[in-house]
Design a protein around this motif. Structure first.
Motif, PDB file in Angstrom:
ATOM      1  N   LYS A 180       3.974   3.333 -13.239  1.00  0.00           N
ATOM      2  CA  LYS A 180       2.978   4.195 -13.483  1.00  0.00           C
ATOM      3  C   LYS A 180       2.605   6.131 -13.820  1.00  0.00           C
ATOM      4  O   LYS A 180       1.464   6.832 -14.480  1.00  0.00           O
ATOM      5  CB  LYS A 180       3.116   5.035 -11.692  1.00  0.00           C
ATOM      6  CG  LYS A 180       2.658   3.845 -11.041  1.00  0.00           C
ATOM      7  CD  LYS A 180       1.452   4.025 -10.566  1.00  0.00           C
ATOM      8  CE  LYS A 180       0.505   3.294  -9.428  1.00  0.00           C
ATOM      9  NZ  LYS A 180      -0.247   2.611  -9.076  1.00  0.00           N
ATOM     10  N   SER A 181       4.326   6.210 -14.362  1.00  0.00           N
ATOM     11  CA  SER A 181       4.245   7.717 -15.064  1.00  0.00           C
ATOM     12  C   SER A 181       4.478   7.017 -16.967  1.00  0.00           C
ATOM     13  O   SER A 181       4.334   8.681 -17.735  1.00  0.00           O
ATOM     14  CB  SER A 181       6.144   8.072 -14.812  1.00  0.00           C
ATOM     15  OG  SER A 181       6.735   7.378 -15.421  1.00  0.00           O
ATOM     16  N   GLU A 213       0.759  -0.952  -0.222  1.00  0.00           N
ATOM     17  CA  GLU A 213      -0.259   0.220   0.088  1.00  0.00           C
ATOM     18  C   GLU A 213       0.928   1.410  -0.266  1.00  0.00           C
ATOM     19  O   GLU A 213       0.692   2.172  -0.485  1.00  0.00           O
ATOM     20  CB  GLU A 213      -1.234  -0.353   1.167  1.00  0.00           C
ATOM     21  CG  GLU A 213      -1.963   1.432   1.230  1.00  0.00           C
ATOM     22  CD  GLU A 213      -2.434   1.361   2.339  1.00  0.00           C
ATOM     23  OE1 GLU A 213      -3.640   2.016   3.101  1.00  0.00           O
ATOM     24  OE2 GLU A 213      -2.472   0.626   3.328  1.00  0.00           O
ATOM     25  N   LYS A 214       2.411   1.141   1.394  1.00  0.00           N
ATOM     26  CA  LYS A 214       3.250   2.427   0.631  1.00  0.00           C
ATOM     27  C   LYS A 214       3.795   2.897  -0.823  1.00  0.00           C
ATOM     28  O   LYS A 214       3.959   3.756  -1.326  1.00  0.00           O
ATOM     29  CB  LYS A 214       3.684   1.650   1.838  1.00  0.00           C
ATOM     30  CG  LYS A 214       4.970   3.337   1.883  1.00  0.00           C
ATOM     31  CD  LYS A 214       5.702   2.906   3.394  1.00  0.00           C
ATOM     32  CE  LYS A 214       6.610   3.610   3.301  1.00  0.00           C
ATOM     33  NZ  LYS A 214       7.560   3.455   5.079  1.00  0.00           N
ATOM     34  N   LEU A 215       3.918   2.034  -1.018  1.00  0.00           N
ATOM     35  CA  LEU A 215       4.599   1.447  -2.332  1.00  0.00           C
ATOM     36  C   LEU A 215       3.565   2.117  -3.735  1.00  0.00           C
ATOM     37  O   LEU A 215       4.222   3.222  -4.048  1.00  0.00           O
ATOM     38  CB  LEU A 215       5.379   0.291  -3.039  1.00  0.00           C
ATOM     39  CG  LEU A 215       6.056  -0.173  -4.207  1.00  0.00           C
ATOM     40  CD1 LEU A 215       7.582   0.993  -4.134  1.00  0.00           C
ATOM     41  CD2 LEU A 215       6.044  -1.165  -4.578  1.00  0.00           C
ATOM     42  N   GLU A 216       2.278   1.991  -3.255  1.00  0.00           N
ATOM     43  CA  GLU A 216       1.564   2.417  -4.318  1.00  0.00           C
ATOM     44  C   GLU A 216       0.993   3.425  -4.105  1.00  0.00           C
ATOM     45  O   GLU A 216       1.566   4.806  -5.424  1.00  0.00           O
ATOM     46  CB  GLU A 216       0.476   1.474  -4.527  1.00  0.00           C
ATOM     47  CG  GLU A 216      -0.921   1.768  -5.541  1.00  0.00           C
ATOM     48  CD  GLU A 216      -1.869   1.352  -5.709  1.00  0.00           C
ATOM     49  OE1 GLU A 216      -3.437   1.405  -6.078  1.00  0.00           O
ATOM     50  OE2 GLU A 216      -2.293   0.381  -4.827  1.00  0.00           O
ATOM     51  N   ILE A 239      14.277   6.509 -15.022  1.00  0.00           N
ATOM     52  CA  ILE A 239      14.037   7.600 -14.121  1.00  0.00           C
ATOM     53  C   ILE A 239      14.571   8.775 -13.991  1.00  0.00           C
ATOM     54  O   ILE A 239      14.110   9.553 -13.709  1.00  0.00           O
ATOM     55  CB  ILE A 239      14.677   6.696 -12.778  1.00  0.00           C
ATOM     56  CG1 ILE A 239      14.245   5.466 -12.057  1.00  0.00           C
ATOM     57  CG2 ILE A 239      15.137   7.625 -11.216  1.00  0.00           C
ATOM     58  CD1 ILE A 239      12.795   5.273 -11.961  1.00  0.00           C
ATOM     59  N   ALA A 240      15.583   8.868 -15.018  1.00  0.00           N
ATOM     60  CA  ALA A 240      16.184   9.916 -15.262  1.00  0.00           C
ATOM     61  C   ALA A 240      14.641  10.847 -16.237  1.00  0.00           C
ATOM     62  O   ALA A 240      14.826  12.414 -15.572  1.00  0.00           O
ATOM     63  CB  ALA A 240      16.603   9.442 -16.276  1.00  0.00           C
ATOM     64  N   GLU A 241      14.075   9.960 -17.086  1.00  0.00           N
ATOM     65  CA  GLU A 241      13.039  10.960 -17.763  1.00  0.00           C
ATOM     66  C   GLU A 241      12.165  12.045 -16.272  1.00  0.00           C
ATOM     67  O   GLU A 241      11.374  12.220 -16.248  1.00  0.00           O
ATOM     68  CB  GLU A 241      12.191  10.184 -18.705  1.00  0.00           C
ATOM     69  CG  GLU A 241      13.449   9.901 -19.922  1.00  0.00           C
ATOM     70  CD  GLU A 241      12.127   8.500 -20.616  1.00  0.00           C
ATOM     71  OE1 GLU A 241      11.109   9.560 -20.924  1.00  0.00           O
ATOM     72  OE2 GLU A 241      12.585   7.896 -20.697  1.00  0.00           O
ATOM     73  N   ILE A 242      11.766  10.920 -15.356  1.00  0.00           N
ATOM     74  CA  ILE A 242      10.926  11.791 -14.294  1.00  0.00           C
ATOM     75  C   ILE A 242      11.714  12.504 -13.537  1.00  0.00           C
ATOM     76  O   ILE A 242      10.217  13.374 -13.210  1.00  0.00           O
ATOM     77  CB  ILE A 242      10.494   9.876 -13.512  1.00  0.00           C
ATOM     78  CG1 ILE A 242       9.730   8.907 -14.357  1.00  0.00           C
ATOM     79  CG2 ILE A 242       9.749  10.444 -12.385  1.00  0.00           C
ATOM     80  CD1 ILE A 242       9.490   7.255 -13.815  1.00  0.00           C
ATOM     81  N   TRP A 243      12.824  12.215 -12.734  1.00  0.00           N
ATOM     82  CA  TRP A 243      13.279  12.936 -12.126  1.00  0.00           C
ATOM     83  C   TRP A 243      14.858  13.670 -12.778  1.00  0.00           C
ATOM     84  O   TRP A 243      15.804  12.949 -12.196  1.00  0.00           O
ATOM     85  CB  TRP A 243      13.744  12.778 -10.620  1.00  0.00           C
ATOM     86  CG  TRP A 243      12.228  12.178  -9.790  1.00  0.00           C
ATOM     87  CD1 TRP A 243      11.085  12.895  -9.954  1.00  0.00           C
ATOM     88  CD2 TRP A 243      12.149  10.688  -9.619  1.00  0.00           C
ATOM     89  NE1 TRP A 243      10.315  12.001  -9.378  1.00  0.00           N
ATOM     90  CE2 TRP A 243      11.044  10.639  -9.371  1.00  0.00           C
ATOM     91  CE3 TRP A 243      12.570   9.509  -9.631  1.00  0.00           C
ATOM     92  CZ2 TRP A 243       9.796   9.699  -8.320  1.00  0.00           C
ATOM     93  CZ3 TRP A 243      12.221   8.771  -8.831  1.00  0.00           C
ATOM     94  CH2 TRP A 243      10.866   8.334  -8.599  1.00  0.00           C
ATOM     95  N   PRO A 244      14.734  14.711 -13.630  1.00  0.00           N
ATOM     96  CA  PRO A 244      16.125  15.109 -13.928  1.00  0.00           C
ATOM     97  C   PRO A 244      16.732  16.491 -13.102  1.00  0.00           C
ATOM     98  O   PRO A 244      17.845  15.633 -13.773  1.00  0.00           O
ATOM     99  CB  PRO A 244      15.500  15.654 -15.208  1.00  0.00           C
ATOM    100  CG  PRO A 244      13.989  16.606 -15.122  1.00  0.00           C
ATOM    101  CD  PRO A 244      13.198  15.038 -13.779  1.00  0.00           C
ATOM    102  N   ASN A 245      16.500  16.219 -11.949  1.00  0.00           N
ATOM    103  CA  ASN A 245      17.108  16.806 -11.114  1.00  0.00           C
ATOM    104  C   ASN A 245      17.479  15.933  -9.841  1.00  0.00           C
ATOM    105  O   ASN A 245      17.886  16.472  -9.063  1.00  0.00           O
ATOM    106  CB  ASN A 245      16.595  18.095 -10.710  1.00  0.00           C
ATOM    107  CG  ASN A 245      16.307  18.991 -11.431  1.00  0.00           C
ATOM    108  OD1 ASN A 245      16.352  19.790 -12.812  1.00  0.00           O
ATOM    109  ND2 ASN A 245      14.706  19.830 -11.422  1.00  0.00           N
TER     110      ASN A 245
END
Length: 535
Positions: free
Chosen positions: A255-256, A221-224, A261-267
């Motif tokens: 989900k995204s 549940e936490k992961l989701e 991961i670089a596309e999700i969080w570029p910073n």
């Protein structure tokens, strides 16, 4: 620098950062403040007098422990130096402290092994143990851990001046923050939960996940919920166990709808990892960031104390000093003897397997934490984690340590073109006197269809024979050990196995080695019963 000299504690520094946040000046300003302060702490560590400093640390801990039961029982008022201390205080394991000092008074430990009442207990079962351990955590210990965490950030800022991490959210992928209260005002639970409880409310706004989400005990549940929220956050740093980070990354991509991961969080600039050897995961992580310039920083925190962090000047773990921890190092082969040699930083040597013992500001005195290390340099004290005192394979006299096995599995996987997500290995004992036993490797990996188990077995065996003379001797003509058995698992197998044991998520780790063979047999049978073994 004059400004920082007026700050007498890390708590005042945190209040300053919170004040900056209130004025909407956090961003780059707060990052600059943290950069200067953490690099200041790092310089203090680098100029720490290793020999004199440890003597003063021990003296300070003894002085603070006056009027405790432990102080009086060991007549610590007569202790004048390290030698006196080692004669007065024997080495102990957790079970010794529990039976001799903590069990009768638990959960209200008042002036037992540390002055005052212990407010927190970190819960841990160890990696292979089944019984829950209650590790005392004093307010001084929490401040010690906080100082250590700030110090390791100094290394990041020194090498990454133009890569802020406090302009977004720092993601702590830990266990449940929900705590039990076994007695009024006394709490027990995962260390990450204790950190959340002690952190100022406003400071929690700078981190992820939020408190309500961190309190969830159900990992799935936490992961989701974390994933749903995190993909829309500006995540600039992540800390956690590599295997669980990868699991989270997979959920985030699903989900995204992104491919990396670089596309999700570029910073995202910093990944702090620890708990298990990172080498098997390094290639996977780098692909997730499309060669984005992300700094990986290894840490070695134990439940009892923050032991070491990666010194980026050497790319090696450096012993954390100057935070109220006194260290002793016992040659592994002497464990169990009546009077084992107890080395300090005065007389450590490189190339020797040591068990680590700590004396801490939470009332642990010459406490053997169960880890083994080897120093690669004495000054500065650079080390590598080599395993657990209970984490080895020598069922047939082969004397394999965790470090050797993990390195070989990683190298064999790379050679065979697969990437190991997690694994476990243990002995399968002979079924008859004339039939040698063998090692059974239970492996979850990507791209497993590229090779057959037999090829991986041969490559693992070849590398182990080259690395370890005792193993090679026992493998001669299948003398006492046959070729390893390789069991490949379907994706997600270890996740479901951990879930079945109530160990899903957070800081829990798959036990890598089991010399008794019991965990190996149980794991194999469970995987077979639940049809996770690939034919």
């Amino acid at each position: 620098m004059k400004f920082f000299l007026t700050i007498k504690s890390e708590q005042r520094f945190i209040k300053f950062v919170v004040k900056v946040k209130r004025k909407n000046m956090f961003g780059k300003t707060a990052d600059s403040v943290m950069s200067v302060y953490s690099r200041f702490l790092l310089r203090k560590l680098e100029h720490y007098d290793i020999l004199k400093g440890q003597e003063l640390t021990l003296a300070g801990l003894i002085n603070k422990s006056k009027n405790t039961l432990f102080y009086n029982n060991h007549d610590l008022k007569k202790v004048k130096n390290i030698r006196d201390y080692q004669q007065a205080v024997p080495l102990r394991y957790y079970e010794d402290f529990w039976k001799e000092y903590w069990e009768k008074a638990f959960p209200r430990l008042t002036n037992i092994t540390w002055p005052g009442t212990i407010p927190y207990f970190g819960l841990t079962s160890g990696t292979t143990g089944a019984n829950t351990k209650y590790i005392p955590l004093s307010k001084e210990m929490l401040r010690s851990n906080q100082k250590a965490a700030m110090t390791l950030q100094g290394g990041y800022y020194r090498h990454n001046r133009n890569k802020p991490i406090y302009t977004g959210k720092f993601f702590f992928l830990g266990g449940s923050a929900d705590l039990n209260e076994p007695s009024p005002g006394i709490f027990s639970g995962d260390l990450s939960g204790i950190v959340v409880k002690e952190a100022p409310e406003l400071l929690l706004r700078f981190t992820f996940p939020p408190k309500d989400m961190a309190l969830l005990s159900d990992w799935e549940e936490k992961l989701e919920k974390m994933t749903d929220r995190a993909i829309n956050e500006n995540i600039t740093g992540i800390s956690g166990v590599p295997s669980w980070m990868l699991l989270f990354f997979e959920e985030a991509k699903k989900k995204s709808g992104k491919n990396s991961i670089a596309e999700i969080w570029p910073n995202l600039n910093l990944i702090i990892h620890g708990g298990i050897k990172f080498d098997p995961y390094r290639g996977i992580f780098k692909r997730e960031f499309n060669n984005q310039d992300v700094q990986f920083l290894e840490t070695y925190p134990a439940s009892e104390a923050f032991i070491a962090f990666e010194d980026l000047n050497y790319n090696r773990l450096r012993l954390m000093l100057g935070h109220d921890i006194f260290y002793e190092f016992i040659p592994v082969e002497e464990l169990g003897k009546n009077n084992p040699t107890r080395h300090t930083l005065h007389n450590i040597e490189t190339g020797i397997q040591y068990a680590v013992a700590v004396t801490t500001c939470a009332g642990l005195w010459s406490y053997i934490i169960g880890d083994t290390i080897e120093f690669e340099l004495v000054n500065p004290p650079l080390l590598r984690f080599t395993g657990r005192t209970k984490y080895f394979l020598s069922a047939f006299g082969e004397h394999l340590i965790s470090e050797e096995v993990e390195e070989v599995v990683s190298d064999a996987a790379r050679y065979c073109g697969i990437e190991v997500k997690d694994f476990h290995v243990g002995p399968v004992f002979p079924s008859a006197p004339d039939k040698p036993g063998h090692h059974r490797y239970i492996i979850e990996a990507d791209n497993f269809k590229k090779i057959k188990p037999e090829k991986f077995a041969l490559e693992t065996d070849r590398r182990l024979r080259k690395k370890n003379a005792d193993y090679d001797a026992h493998r001669q003509a299948d003398l006492s050990i046959k070729l390893p058995e390789i069991i490949f698992l379907k994706p997600g197998a270890f996740r479901e196995w951990m879930k079945s044991r109530g160990k899903l998520g957070g800081q829990n780790k798959v036990p890598r080695m089991d010399n008794s063979g019991k965990i190996t047999e149980e794991t194999f049978n469970w995987m077979k019963k639940n049809k996770f073994i690939l034919s």
